[in-house]
Structure formats: C-alpha cells, structure tokens
Design an enzyme around this catalytic site. Structure first.
Site, PDB file in Angstrom:
ATOM      1  N   GLN A  48       0.599   6.056  11.785  1.00 13.80           N
ATOM      2  CA  GLN A  48       0.703   6.698  10.478  1.00 13.80           C
ATOM      3  C   GLN A  48       2.149   7.070  10.195  1.00 13.80           C
ATOM      4  O   GLN A  48       2.826   7.672  11.012  1.00 13.80           O
ATOM      5  CB  GLN A  48      -0.147   7.973  10.430  1.00 13.80           C
ATOM      6  N   GLY A  49       2.610   6.713   8.996  1.00 11.94           N
ATOM      7  CA  GLY A  49       3.977   7.003   8.607  1.00 11.94           C
ATOM      8  C   GLY A  49       4.924   5.850   8.842  1.00 11.94           C
ATOM      9  O   GLY A  49       6.032   5.833   8.315  1.00 11.94           O
ATOM     10  N   ASP A  50       4.503   4.842   9.617  1.00 14.02           N
ATOM     11  CA  ASP A  50       5.337   3.678   9.895  1.00 14.02           C
ATOM     12  C   ASP A  50       5.076   2.522   8.921  1.00 14.02           C
ATOM     13  O   ASP A  50       5.821   1.537   8.924  1.00 14.02           O
ATOM     14  CB  ASP A  50       5.081   3.169  11.325  1.00 14.02           C
ATOM     15  N   SER A  51       4.032   2.603   8.147  1.00 18.53           N
ATOM     16  CA  SER A  51       3.695   1.527   7.211  1.00 18.53           C
ATOM     17  C   SER A  51       4.902   1.121   6.379  1.00 18.53           C
ATOM     18  O   SER A  51       5.705   1.956   5.964  1.00 18.53           O
ATOM     19  CB  SER A  51       2.590   1.976   6.258  1.00 18.53           C
TER      20      SER A  51
ATOM     21  N   ASP B  26       0.234  -7.610   1.292  1.00 21.33           N
ATOM     22  CA  ASP B  26       0.663  -6.210   1.416  1.00 21.33           C
ATOM     23  C   ASP B  26       2.192  -6.150   1.472  1.00 21.33           C
ATOM     24  O   ASP B  26       2.796  -5.812   2.485  1.00 21.33           O
ATOM     25  CB  ASP B  26       0.039  -5.597   2.680  1.00 21.33           C
TER      26      ASP B  26
ATOM     27  N   HIS C  37       0.823  -1.217   0.000  1.00 22.20           N
ATOM     28  CA  HIS C  37       0.000   0.000   0.000  1.00 22.20           C
ATOM     29  C   HIS C  37       0.855   1.264   0.000  1.00 22.20           C
ATOM     30  O   HIS C  37       0.343   2.355  -0.277  1.00 22.20           O
ATOM     31  CB  HIS C  37      -1.013  -0.008   1.152  1.00 22.20           C
TER      32      HIS C  37
END
Length: 249
Positions: free
Chosen positions: A201-204, A112, A66
C-alpha cells in the site's frame, strides 16, 4: 526493512471514492534518492502521499491509472527529489494535465497506466521506458528493482524514507496460477515463490526497473509479500507507444 508490500489489495480512497487495489513495498531497505532521482511520490493538495511514480521526461510522470482516475490537476501534486517525506528537500510540482489510459476500468483488468504533466519542467534525471524490443528485460529470473514509500508490512505503517528491494520477474504461468485474471499480454509479475519481498500500500504507480529502464508500473496483487502471491505490474513495453504519445504533447 523490506519492500514487500507495495501491491497489497486494499481499499484506497481517492476523492472520496473507494477502489479495490493493491499497493506496497515490503522486505526492502532504505535507498538514496540521489541514486534514483527519477522516483517520485504523488500527494493530494494537503501533502498526503498515496502513490508513487516515475519521471520519464522533464514534464511527465508515469504512474498507475488507479492512482489518477479520480484525481484532478488542481488537487494533485508530485514530489521530486525528496527521500525523507518529513523533510522539505526537493520540489513539489503542480500539474496541468492528467491522462488516464482510455481502456482502464480497474487495476486487475489491465491498462493501469497514467501520465501526469507537470506545470514546469524540472531538472531531475528521467528514466527511459522499456520498448517492444526489450523482450529480454521480461525474461523469468531477470532481477528488477522496486521503489516506494509505501507500507513496509501488510498491516504496517508507510515508510518515512524511500525504500527499495530487488525482485525477479516470474514466469507467466506462475502468475496465471496465482491470479486467474492475470493477463500476460498487459502485465508482468515479480517476486519470490515463498514471498517476503514485494510492493505494498502506497507504492502503487511506482517503478519496477531493470536494465536501466522502466519495465513495470506497480499495479495490484493480493496482500503484501504473501507466499504464492507475487506483485503484478503493468508491462511498460506493451504501453510504451501510448505513453510516448503523451510525452509529445
């Protein structure tokens, strides 16, 4: 500060397209890039960070599908060896290719997984992948490390510095109770029943590490560090052959 927000469900915009995903690190503390030279972050061409990743060979970075599905090599960069995002340390690498798992549809439906190919080989240490024989690394209670520059609280700001936190692997039954769409054949989840520590958020796309191997890729979840809502990670041992095939190209 804590790493409990890396998997927070939000609308992340890639190339103008909004996609519902979870990404974060909450409840952690600052860690040294020297101790974790294989952790990287991914930016657009202007240097805006939006995801994390893991260097697994001199030219290959594993991240979440993603994070990569709407990207092109031309508008994507990988930053290596930089602990402080406001510094100029390390290397900003350009790409020649982006591979997204062909079965990927959305983070919560599995697959993913993505691999970014760097234009030039880098000299940073890479991290080995978990393999099918590494079942013990996925035993409930196994302590793993999550890392990233994402939000440090569900509604907070992204971290300037690399953050890390320890979260245990959770029992598949707990994960299935938390999320009906959880697939134990492709995913693992980690955290504490009471919450408090998580990715955000931002660690994906960033690493979940145990036993000196990459066992998970930060994928999705509901909120950041919420009670009863652990972070969900793509199970690397399930995708090791797919990833290794990309390493040979």
């Amino acid at each position: 500060m804590r790493l409990a927000g890396l998997l927070m469900t939000l609308m992340v915009v890639f190339a103008g397209t909004a996609t519902a995903v979870d990404v974060r690190v909450v409840g952690g503390e600052r860690v040294s890039i020297d101790d974790h030279p294989w952790v990287v972050y991914v930016t657009d061409a202007s240097g805006n960070q939006f995801c994390g990743g893991t260097l697994v060979s001199p030219t290959k970075v594993v991240t979440a599908a993603h994070c990569a599905a709407m990207r092109t090599p031309r508008n994507t960069r990988v930053v290596l060896g930089r602990e402080d995002r406001q510094s100029s340390a390390g290397v900003v690498a350009r790409l020649t290719d982006i591979w997204v798992h062909p079965d990927y549809v959305s983070a919560d439906q599995g697959s993913d997984v993505a691999v970014l190919t760097l234009r030039d080989a880098v000299g940073f240490t890479s991290l080995p992948l978990a393999r099918a024989t590494d079942e013990e690394l996925y035993e409930p209670g196994t302590s793993g490390l999550v890392l990233g520059w994402g939000r440090t609280s569900e509604q907070g700001s992204s971290s300037r510095y690399l953050m890390g936190a320890t979260v245990p692997v959770m029992d598949d039954g707990h994960c299935e109770n938390a999320y009906p769409q959880f697939d134990p054949d492709e995913m693992t989840c980690a955290g504490y029943p009471e919450g408090g520590v998580d990715t955000c958020q931002g660690d994906s796309g960033g690493p979940y590490v145990a036993g000196g191997r990459l066992i998970g890729i930060t994928s999705w979840g509901e909120g950041c560090a919420r009670e009863g809502k652990p972070g969900v990670y793509s199970e690397v041992k399930r995708y090791a052959e797919d990833i290794e095939a990309q390493l040979r190209i």
